[in-house]
Structures are given as structure tokens and as C-alpha cells.
Design a protein around this motif. Structure first.
Motif, PDB file in Angstrom:
ATOM      1  N   GLN A 262       5.803  23.081   2.037  1.00 48.78           N
ATOM      2  CA  GLN A 262       4.599  23.369   2.044  1.00 48.78           C
ATOM      3  C   GLN A 262       5.365  25.180   2.417  1.00 48.78           C
ATOM      4  O   GLN A 262       4.140  25.786   2.163  1.00 48.78           O
ATOM      5  N   GLN A 263       6.571  25.638   2.235  1.00 47.78           N
ATOM      6  CA  GLN A 263       6.869  26.800   2.705  1.00 47.78           C
ATOM      7  C   GLN A 263       7.330  27.129   1.628  1.00 47.78           C
ATOM      8  O   GLN A 263       8.489  26.569   0.915  1.00 47.78           O
ATOM      9  N   PRO A 264       7.185  29.056   1.781  1.00 41.26           N
ATOM     10  CA  PRO A 264       8.569  29.430   0.309  1.00 41.26           C
ATOM     11  C   PRO A 264       9.334  28.949  -0.121  1.00 41.26           C
ATOM     12  O   PRO A 264      10.722  29.054   1.047  1.00 41.26           O
ATOM     13  N   LYS A 265       9.813  27.897  -0.969  1.00 39.47           N
ATOM     14  CA  LYS A 265      11.489  27.530  -1.294  1.00 39.47           C
ATOM     15  C   LYS A 265      12.236  26.292  -0.001  1.00 39.47           C
ATOM     16  O   LYS A 265      13.334  26.370   0.066  1.00 39.47           O
ATOM     17  N   ASP A 266      11.460  26.142   0.404  1.00 43.83           N
ATOM     18  CA  ASP A 266      11.850  25.511   1.528  1.00 43.83           C
ATOM     19  C   ASP A 266      11.450  23.772   0.749  1.00 43.83           C
ATOM     20  O   ASP A 266      10.632  23.052   1.748  1.00 43.83           O
ATOM     21  N   TYR A 267      12.227  23.933   0.377  1.00 41.64           N
ATOM     22  CA  TYR A 267      11.742  21.785  -0.561  1.00 41.64           C
ATOM     23  C   TYR A 267      12.629  20.965   0.185  1.00 41.64           C
ATOM     24  O   TYR A 267      12.314  19.588  -0.013  1.00 41.64           O
ATOM     25  N   ALA A 268      12.925  21.148   1.837  1.00 45.24           N
ATOM     26  CA  ALA A 268      13.337  20.178   2.455  1.00 45.24           C
ATOM     27  C   ALA A 268      12.330  19.710   3.352  1.00 45.24           C
ATOM     28  O   ALA A 268      12.231  18.522   3.873  1.00 45.24           O
ATOM     29  N   ASN A 269      10.709  20.725   2.905  1.00 45.85           N
ATOM     30  CA  ASN A 269       9.494  19.962   3.856  1.00 45.85           C
ATOM     31  C   ASN A 269       8.912  19.830   2.451  1.00 45.85           C
ATOM     32  O   ASN A 269       7.755  21.019   2.081  1.00 45.85           O
ATOM     33  N   PRO A 270       8.941  19.248   1.788  1.00 46.83           N
ATOM     34  CA  PRO A 270       7.439  19.504   0.999  1.00 46.83           C
ATOM     35  C   PRO A 270       6.296  18.682   1.388  1.00 46.83           C
ATOM     36  O   PRO A 270       6.249  18.212   2.205  1.00 46.83           O
ATOM     37  N   VAL A 271       5.302  19.388   0.359  1.00 42.78           N
ATOM     38  CA  VAL A 271       3.766  18.978   0.889  1.00 42.78           C
ATOM     39  C   VAL A 271       3.761  17.357   0.513  1.00 42.78           C
ATOM     40  O   VAL A 271       4.278  16.888  -0.159  1.00 42.78           O
ATOM     41  N   ARG A 272       3.703  17.055   1.985  1.00 44.75           N
ATOM     42  CA  ARG A 272       3.125  15.480   1.942  1.00 44.75           C
ATOM     43  C   ARG A 272       1.429  15.348   1.913  1.00 44.75           C
ATOM     44  O   ARG A 272       0.719  15.407   2.057  1.00 44.75           O
ATOM     45  N   LEU A 273       1.013  14.670   0.196  1.00 44.51           N
ATOM     46  CA  LEU A 273      -0.171  14.301  -0.061  1.00 44.51           C
ATOM     47  C   LEU A 273      -0.557  12.934   0.992  1.00 44.51           C
ATOM     48  O   LEU A 273      -1.849  12.694   1.535  1.00 44.51           O
ATOM     49  N   LEU A 274      -0.534  12.093   0.679  1.00 46.47           N
ATOM     50  CA  LEU A 274      -0.705  10.738   1.373  1.00 46.47           C
ATOM     51  C   LEU A 274       0.269  10.550   2.758  1.00 46.47           C
ATOM     52  O   LEU A 274       1.315  10.805   2.427  1.00 46.47           O
ATOM     53  N   ASP A 275      -0.530  10.121   3.573  1.00 48.86           N
ATOM     54  CA  ASP A 275      -0.187  10.691   4.721  1.00 48.86           C
ATOM     55  C   ASP A 275      -0.479   9.159   5.490  1.00 48.86           C
ATOM     56  O   ASP A 275      -2.007   8.386   5.642  1.00 48.86           O
TER      57      ASP A 275
ATOM     58  N   THR B 285       0.670  -1.275  -0.114  1.00 48.57           N
ATOM     59  CA  THR B 285      -0.133  -0.140   0.265  1.00 48.57           C
ATOM     60  C   THR B 285       0.758   1.335  -0.318  1.00 48.57           C
ATOM     61  O   THR B 285       1.892   1.119   0.453  1.00 48.57           O
ATOM     62  N   VAL B 286       0.608   2.530  -0.953  1.00 44.50           N
ATOM     63  CA  VAL B 286       1.316   3.309  -1.005  1.00 44.50           C
ATOM     64  C   VAL B 286       0.557   4.502   0.509  1.00 44.50           C
ATOM     65  O   VAL B 286       0.064   4.726   0.209  1.00 44.50           O
ATOM     66  N   VAL B 287       1.782   4.231   1.038  1.00 42.10           N
ATOM     67  CA  VAL B 287       1.335   4.994   2.313  1.00 42.10           C
ATOM     68  C   VAL B 287       1.328   6.970   3.064  1.00 42.10           C
ATOM     69  O   VAL B 287       1.101   7.286   3.334  1.00 42.10           O
ATOM     70  N   ARG B 288       2.247   7.337   2.066  1.00 42.60           N
ATOM     71  CA  ARG B 288       3.123   7.619   1.719  1.00 42.60           C
ATOM     72  C   ARG B 288       3.645   8.606   0.969  1.00 42.60           C
ATOM     73  O   ARG B 288       4.148   7.831   0.192  1.00 42.60           O
ATOM     74  N   ALA B 289       3.122   9.999   0.528  1.00 40.48           N
ATOM     75  CA  ALA B 289       3.950  10.546  -0.852  1.00 40.48           C
ATOM     76  C   ALA B 289       4.366  11.408  -0.704  1.00 40.48           C
ATOM     77  O   ALA B 289       3.075  12.623  -0.498  1.00 40.48           O
ATOM     78  N   ASP B 290       4.992  12.429  -0.810  1.00 39.52           N
ATOM     79  CA  ASP B 290       5.812  13.532  -0.851  1.00 39.52           C
ATOM     80  C   ASP B 290       6.079  14.522  -2.585  1.00 39.52           C
ATOM     81  O   ASP B 290       6.543  13.395  -3.133  1.00 39.52           O
TER      82      ASP B 290
END
Length: 569
Positions: free
Chosen positions: A112-125, A101-106
Motif C-alpha cells: 500500500q505504501q512504498p516498500k511496506d510489503y507487510a501491508n500489501p494491497v487488499r483487492l478483495l475484502d 467464496t473468496v472474501v479477501r485477496a492480498d
């Protein structure tokens, strides 16, 4: 469109709509539902009670149109398997070996915040309060027969996979075997460079002595995401708080359909046979969707499972499969996990761009988005693209606006004479109205001339409003100088103040002939009210409104001066 009456009308409609939507978010949450099989509470540490906690759908040995997918109890409790990390250049996934099962997807390109690519949007969680996963499996036609459901544990060959620079695609296999029946299921995920689409296939190999019959299914399951904590104004002006979140599906016959969480019990989707469609779970800017093979008849179903966090499921079940002894059968589908990119979604599957929900004005919004994207390609800046789009719209409606402002300029000339009529007739409203109409007829003025052109433009305004709200391309897009995020409020309130100044100047040029004193006082308050309201609106929307107001003011000033000059001549 920037005279005070039109602004007041649009403002009342817009604010009323936003307040209603926020009320729906705050007070119309769906109730939990009781089910025959009770799920346990979430385990310590935020792990949801039973990643496989929903029940496995029953198989259907006939055609999907005749299916009646009643649930049968699952056997796997709330245990989890190992997590396998998989990534390409735009996606980073975690696949649980329990059910593969795909349980997480970044989404690596969307911080999540501008230019903070170390913390991308997590859609699946797979956390308890944000639970949202993509499950798939097999359901056996016989209760006694084994099948690899989303509750069964698969074996993984590696702990992690990453698409290398010289690889066109990446295959990630998981294997499940039942030695008693001789059934082996190999579930494979395929990722390609730059793609948010995962090709999936379930290879069913029967080394037993009896034929295996059942169905392949895919489902999306999630809880209601927690509401963001905001103040009153930020709640009604934050697009995420009233953008649609829930299930959706598409069929060539019924087209795009939505099902909000509070409608899952009232109007569930029950055993709908569809060919060439898809099912999805939507939220603001992003979504996940199962895309079955376009040539198979699938059965779509929704359900709710109770628990500390009720889980909402939308499922597609494929046609009946028969695997004789010694044979192998494959069931294929695709999984989309990513942003709502209007320019490419219809290339993935028919109707998939409809997940960008512009509402009833889609037929206007889609062309506006296309033009906005072309202007962005020309300028390389979404803020300048918005400005050019405003100028283009003003050019299209130039003749209508010209008629509107000419009517307003003529009304402005008549203000002294109408005031004289008021002084003559006093409180006799009937005689006053009759005398005023005679004056309008004599001067060949249509009192509705300043309103009708504005009414034509209102649908375009609302359509563009939804384009700016729903377009993921504008998410966190910079403009220039102090505005580095068009989807966030202006940090120094420059645009709201400029808009207020524009409104004050517009009021000066706008005739108040026949206006009620109460309405006149409201008009004077509007610049202040709009400044406060726009302080919380995304800067992109305020930029559109301000530029539109400035161009309208300039056009109105030029036309008014021309008419005054003609009168003097």
C-alpha cells in the motif's frame, strides 16, 4: 508543443476534464435501490450484513440464451463460515467456507505504501465499506431441489494451505453434501506459482435416485469504495479519483464494455448470451474477473441489491447441466485477481488487456506503453525510460516541430513591423488585419504554421498521459535521488520549479505578435499556475512535461539562432 498557446490549450482541456471527473465522483453517486427482499444492516464489528445476502439466481433448464434469471429468496441469513487461508508467492487469499467464496485477496508484490510489503494491497475484502468478493455456486432448476449455492456451507479439509517451494501447483478442495438428495459438490481452487489466476472447478456427483438439473454461476459483488479524502487540487490530480471503477465485460462480438455504478439501474446488462468472453470489476491498477470456459455459452447479468451499503453484482451463468443418478459432471472456470499488467493479460484471456482503460486513444496508448516497457528493460529505471520516450517522440515529430519553430522565429522577426502597423492604424481593426495579412503574404509566412504541428501532437500527449496514469508497472516506481515514487508528487517541488523556469524561457523566445493584452497577461501567469498545479501531480507526469519542455526549448533556441544568423549573413 511547448509554446505558451499550445500549453494553455492543453492545460484548459486537461484541467476541465479532471474537474468534470471529480464532480462526477462527488455528486453523481448512484442511488440505493429498493428490492423485494430486504437485507439487514451490517453486523457489529464491520461485518457486512449477509456475506450471502444477495439472492441466489434461478437456474435455467434450457439454453442460456433463453434464460430469465429472476432472483429467488436465499435462505442463509447473514451468518459466516470459517476462513481458510490460501497462498502462493504472489497471492494470499481467505476463502469463506460459506459458499467457498473468496472474501479477501492480498497482492503480495504490491504494498500500500512504498516498500511496506507487510501491508500489501487488499483487492478483495469482506469489510462493510470495502466489500468486494468473488462468489460461485449452483442453482437448481427445481425450486424444491437442493444445490450448493454461495450461501451454503462447505467443509474444508485444512485451515490453511501454502504453495511449497517444490510444488508446481496447489489444490484447495471444499465439499458440500446433501444426504437427502444424495448430491455432493466438490469445489476446488488451483493456484500456480507466480500466477494471479485461480483455476476453479465444481464437481457435481449425483448418488441419488433422480436426475439433478441446474446451472453453475459465478459472480463478482462489491460496494462503491469510499472516496479518498483530499484537498481540491489533490482530488483533481490524483489518478485514482477519476480512474474508472465499476463493472466490465468482454465478448468477441461487442468487444470491451463498461458499466459504471450509476448506470446499473439505467442500462443494466440483462441475459446477454456470450461465448468466449469474461466479466470483471475494475478499479485503478487492479481488478478481478471471472473467465468462463471459452467454449460454453454463458449468460451475463448485472443487478443491484439494497442495504446500508448497496451491492453491485455482475454474474455469468453457465449452460444447463444434467446429472443423471450415479453420474458426475464438472463445471470449470478461472478467476483472475491481480494487477493490470498489459504485457501478460491477453495471454490469460482474449481482450483482458482492455481492462487497462486508455479510452478512445487506446490505439496510440498501447504502442506507447510497449515502447516504454522496452526502454525500461534497457535502462532498469522507469524515470529514465520516460526521458528516453520523450526524446524518441521528439525525434519522430522533429520535422513538424522544426516547421513550427521556424514559423515562430519568422513571426518574432516581424514584431517591430507589426507594432508599426498598430501605431499607424490605431483602433481600425479591419485595416490592421488587412495590412497584417499583406505583410504575411509578402514575407511568405503562414500565421497558422506554429499551431498546426502542435495540433497533430496533442493526441500523442494525451495518449501518453493515460499510459503514465494507468500503468501499474509505474506504481511507486523510484527514479533517483529525492524522487522515490513516480506516482506521488515531487516531495521538494524541484520538477514543478524547473518546469516553470522552462516556461518562462520559452515565453521569451515566443513571439507575442497580435496577442491580446489580456492573453499576454495570462501567459505571464501560466508558469506560476502550472507550478502550483504540478505540485500535486504525480512526479512521472511532471517529469514527462518538464523534459518535453526543455527539449522543445532547446530545439526552438537552436532554430531561432540559425534564422537570426542567416539574416545577418
Amino acid at each position: 508543443m511547448n509554446n505558451p498557446r499550445s500549453i494553455l490549450l492543453i492545460a484548459l482541456l486537461l484541467v476541465s476534464y479532471l474537474i468534470w471527473n471529480q464532480w462526477q465522483q462527488d455528486y453523481a453517486q448512484p442511488a440505493a435501490v429498493a428490492t423485494p427482499a430486504t437485507e439487514s444492516a451490517p453486523a457489529a464489528g464491520g461485518t457486512p450484513a449477509a456475506v450471502a445476502g444477495s439472492e441466489v439466481p434461478s437456474a435455467n433448464a434450457s439454453t442460456p440464451a433463453d434464460a430469465t434469471p429472476a432472483a429467488i429468496p436465499g435462505a442463509a441469513g447473514d451468518a459466516k463460515g470459517d476462513l481458510v487461508e490460501v497462498s502462493n508467492d504472489v497471492l494470499k487469499l481467505w476463502i469463506d467456507t460459506r459458499g467457498a467464496t473468496v472474501v479477501r485477496a492480498d497482492l503480495l508484490a504490491y504494498p500500500q505504501q512504498p516498500k511496506d510489503y507487510a501491508n500489501p494491497v487488499r483487492l478483495l475484502d469482506d469489510s462493510a465499506d470495502h466489500y468486494f468478493v468473488a462468489q460461485s455456486g449452483l442453482a437448481s432448476a427445481a425450486d424444491s431441489a437442493k444445490a450448493a449455492s454461495h450461501q451454503d456451507v462447505f467443509a474444508a479439509e485444512q485451515k490453511s494451505y501454502a504453495l511449497a517451494a517444490d510444488q508446481p501447483k496447489l489444490e484447495v478442495p471444499f465439499t458440500w453434501t446433501d444426504s437427502a438428495s444424495g448430491l455432493t459438490v466438490r469445489k476446488v481452487f488451483v493456484l500456480e506459482r507466480g500466477s494471479y489466476v485461480l483455476a476453479t472447478r465444481q464437481e457435481i456427483k449425483n448418488d441419488g435416485t433422480a436426475a439433478w438439473n441446474g446451472n453453475a454461476y459465478r459472480q463478482l459483488q462489491r460496494v462503491i469504495p469510499p472516496a479518498a479524502k483530499h484537498g481540491f487540487f489533490s482530488s483533481i490530480t490524483n489518478p485514482q479519483s477519476y480512474s474508472f471503477t465499476g463493472a466490465a465485460w468482454y465478448s468477441p462480438e461487442d468487444k470491451f464494455q463498461k458499466l459504471a455504478f450509476d448506470k446499473f439501474l439505467k442500462t443494466p446488462l440483462q441475459n446477454r448470451a456470450v461465448t468466449g468472453g469474461w466479466v470483471a470489476m475494475l478499479q485503478h491498477y487492479f481488478f478481478a474477473a471471472w473467465l468462463p470456459s471459452p467454449n460454453t455459452v454463458e449468460t451475463y447479468t448485472t443487478e443491484v441489491r439494497d442495504g446500508a451499503f448497496p451491492r453491485f453484482t455482475i454474474r455469468t451463468m453457465g449452460p444447463a447441466l444434467n446429472v443423471p443418478p450415479g453420474a458426475t459432471t464438472t463445471s470449470e472456470a478461472r478467476l483472475y485477481v491481480g494487477p493490470k499488467l498489459q504485457s501478460s493479460l491477453n495471454d490469460v484471456a482474449p481482450g483482458l488487456a482492455l481492462t487497462i482503460d486508455y479510452g478512445v486513444l487506446t490505439f496510440i496508448s498501447e504502442p506507447l506503453h510497449w515502447v516504454l516497457a522496452k526502454l525500461y528493460a534497457l535502462t532498469g529505471n522507469w524515470g529514465f525510460a520516460i526521458i528516453l520516450l520523450v526524446l524518441l517522440i521528439k525525434a519522430v515529430f522533429f520535422k513538424l516541430s522544426e516547421a513550427q519553430y521556424r514559423s515562430m522565429a519568422k513571426m518574432r522577426k516581424l514584431q517591430p513591423r507589426i507594432q508599426a502597423l498598430k501605431d499607424r492604424y490605431g483602433d481600425d481593426r479591419q485595416k490592421m488585419a488587412q495590412a497584417q495579412m499583406e505583410l504575411f503574404q509578402k514575407e511568405k509566412i503562414n500565421p497558422l504554421g506554429s499551431c498546426l504541428p502542435m495540433l497533430v501532437q496533442i493526441p500523442v500527449f494525451f495518449a501518453l498521459y493515460w499510459v503514465l496514469v494507468e500503468s501499474v508497472e509505474l506504481r511507486q516506481a523510484p527514479f533517483f535521488l529525492w524522487i522515490q515514487n513516480l506516482t506521488a508528487p515531487d516531495p521538494y517541488f524541484v520538477l514543478p520549479v524547473l518546469n516553470a523556469a522552462t516556461m518562462i524561457a520559452t515565453q521569451y523566445l515566443t513571439p507575442t505578435t497580435g496577442m491580446d493584452p489580456v492573453q499576454a497577461r495570462m501567459m505571464k501567469m501560466m508558469p506560476v499556475v502550472f507550478s502550483i498545479l504540478f505540485a500535486f501531480f504525480p512526479a512521472g507526469l511532471v517529469l514527462y512535461w518538464t523534459v518535453n519542455g526543455m527539449t522543445s526549448l532547446l530545439q526552438q533556441w537552436i532554430i531561432t539562432r540559425r534564422i537570426e544568423a542567416a539574416d545577418k549573413a
